[in-house]
Design a protein around this motif. Sequence first.
Motif, PDB file in Angstrom:
ATOM      1  N   TYR A 286      -6.468  30.839 -13.983  1.00 20.96           N
ATOM      2  CA  TYR A 286      -7.734  31.376 -14.479  1.00 20.96           C
ATOM      3  C   TYR A 286      -8.786  31.388 -13.364  1.00 20.96           C
ATOM      4  O   TYR A 286      -9.518  32.369 -13.182  1.00 20.96           O
ATOM      5  N   ALA A 287      -8.863  30.286 -12.607  1.00 13.80           N
ATOM      6  CA  ALA A 287      -9.864  30.188 -11.547  1.00 13.80           C
ATOM      7  C   ALA A 287      -9.645  31.233 -10.465  1.00 13.80           C
ATOM      8  O   ALA A 287     -10.605  31.840  -9.961  1.00 13.80           O
ATOM      9  N   LEU A 288      -8.393  31.468 -10.078  1.00 13.63           N
ATOM     10  CA  LEU A 288      -8.107  32.467  -9.052  1.00 13.63           C
ATOM     11  C   LEU A 288      -8.500  33.863  -9.503  1.00 13.63           C
ATOM     12  O   LEU A 288      -8.847  34.716  -8.684  1.00 13.63           O
ATOM     13  N   GLU A 289      -8.469  34.106 -10.811  1.00 19.00           N
ATOM     14  CA  GLU A 289      -8.823  35.420 -11.352  1.00 19.00           C
ATOM     15  C   GLU A 289     -10.320  35.577 -11.602  1.00 19.00           C
ATOM     16  O   GLU A 289     -10.816  36.709 -11.674  1.00 19.00           O
ATOM     17  N   HIS A 290     -11.052  34.457 -11.741  1.00 16.23           N
ATOM     18  CA  HIS A 290     -12.441  34.547 -12.173  1.00 16.23           C
ATOM     19  C   HIS A 290     -13.453  33.830 -11.281  1.00 16.23           C
ATOM     20  O   HIS A 290     -14.642  34.127 -11.368  1.00 16.23           O
ATOM     21  N   PHE A 291     -13.039  32.877 -10.472  1.00 20.54           N
ATOM     22  CA  PHE A 291     -13.997  32.019  -9.779  1.00 20.54           C
ATOM     23  C   PHE A 291     -13.954  32.162  -8.259  1.00 20.54           C
ATOM     24  O   PHE A 291     -14.169  31.202  -7.530  1.00 20.54           O
ATOM     25  N   THR A 292     -13.675  33.356  -7.745  1.00 18.16           N
ATOM     26  CA  THR A 292     -13.712  33.555  -6.301  1.00 18.16           C
ATOM     27  C   THR A 292     -14.985  34.307  -5.929  1.00 18.16           C
ATOM     28  O   THR A 292     -15.496  35.118  -6.705  1.00 18.16           O
ATOM     29  N   GLN A 293     -15.485  34.058  -4.727  1.00 20.45           N
ATOM     30  CA  GLN A 293     -16.712  34.732  -4.309  1.00 20.45           C
ATOM     31  C   GLN A 293     -16.512  36.235  -4.124  1.00 20.45           C
ATOM     32  O   GLN A 293     -17.439  37.008  -4.345  1.00 20.45           O
TER      33      GLN A 293
END
Length: 324
Positions: A286-293
């Motif tokens: 989830y983080a790789l899909e939503h929490f990158t700059q």
Amino acid sequence: MKVGIIGRSIEGLPAQCLDAAGEVTRWHVCYLNRERAGGLKNPIIRKLAVLLELLWALVRMPFVNVVLIIYVNWFSRWYLAAAKAFGKKCILYWLGSDVRNLVQGEFTGRGLNRADLQLSYSEGNIEELKSQGITASLLVLPTRLSAGVAKMPEHHAALLSLPDSRKEFYGYLDLMRLVDDYPNLEFHVVRSEHPEFYDKPNIVFEGMLDRAGMDAVFDRISISIRWPEHDGTSLVLMESALKGKYIITRNPFPCGVETHSYEGLCRALEAIIKLPVEPCEENRTYALEHFTQEQAGCEFARLLDSVMRKTEPLDSKIDLSERA
């Protein structure tokens, strides 16, 4: 085109995200004020400093295309009125405590709907703003994080973030009760300068850490617990998810376990410590899909373009995974 920022609560993140997305040359970020008044104790001097901040912003405002006000309070109306007087587009960016202050009546939302766009850092905040008659869109601006998964400890261990100035607000009493109820689980405390508050045999006091220090702590924990009374989209939880850690939170967060009682916290913790000590791939994905700059910068640039074009109304919730 230029984005002029009022407020420094998330200093650097708008520019970093636009840079990561390759948009920084098209959308240049500058600061319209320096927020020097916050640490002044004398009320008269503080008011004069606030006025000087406003004057400084007014001098620079004609040279930007969009005014972005980060962290909204009663004084934001002055900046909003000034932006409108100069014919500038204006965006309000709500974080966490400012939403809480609005809901609790410390200031009113009257006149704030004049902004061209309202943004917020979390879906929970968006729902609270809606109850006050303000329709906001989601924009998460994460820190610049390594995409590499962190190491995992030999046994489960938990991270607690407890700033000294508001440790009760951040759940100090419940979390210390949790430490006592789980004597065989190791807890790592960060963001504190007072080890005497955490004198327990199963607490590792980490204190205030730089980037390298936090990376080292993430290698030593498997669970991240966030327990404030009110929260936005927490940076420490975003980082925890990206590094493959399990998450337990008291406030809305798009991945991990959300629970609102001490009993629920214990149940969630019990379920996790029964699992093998391995990275939580669900949170990391989830983080790789939503929490990158890079993703955040693309979304930020799209929102800025929409404001300049005055296109159709934006949805109150935006799926950051859907990008051109």
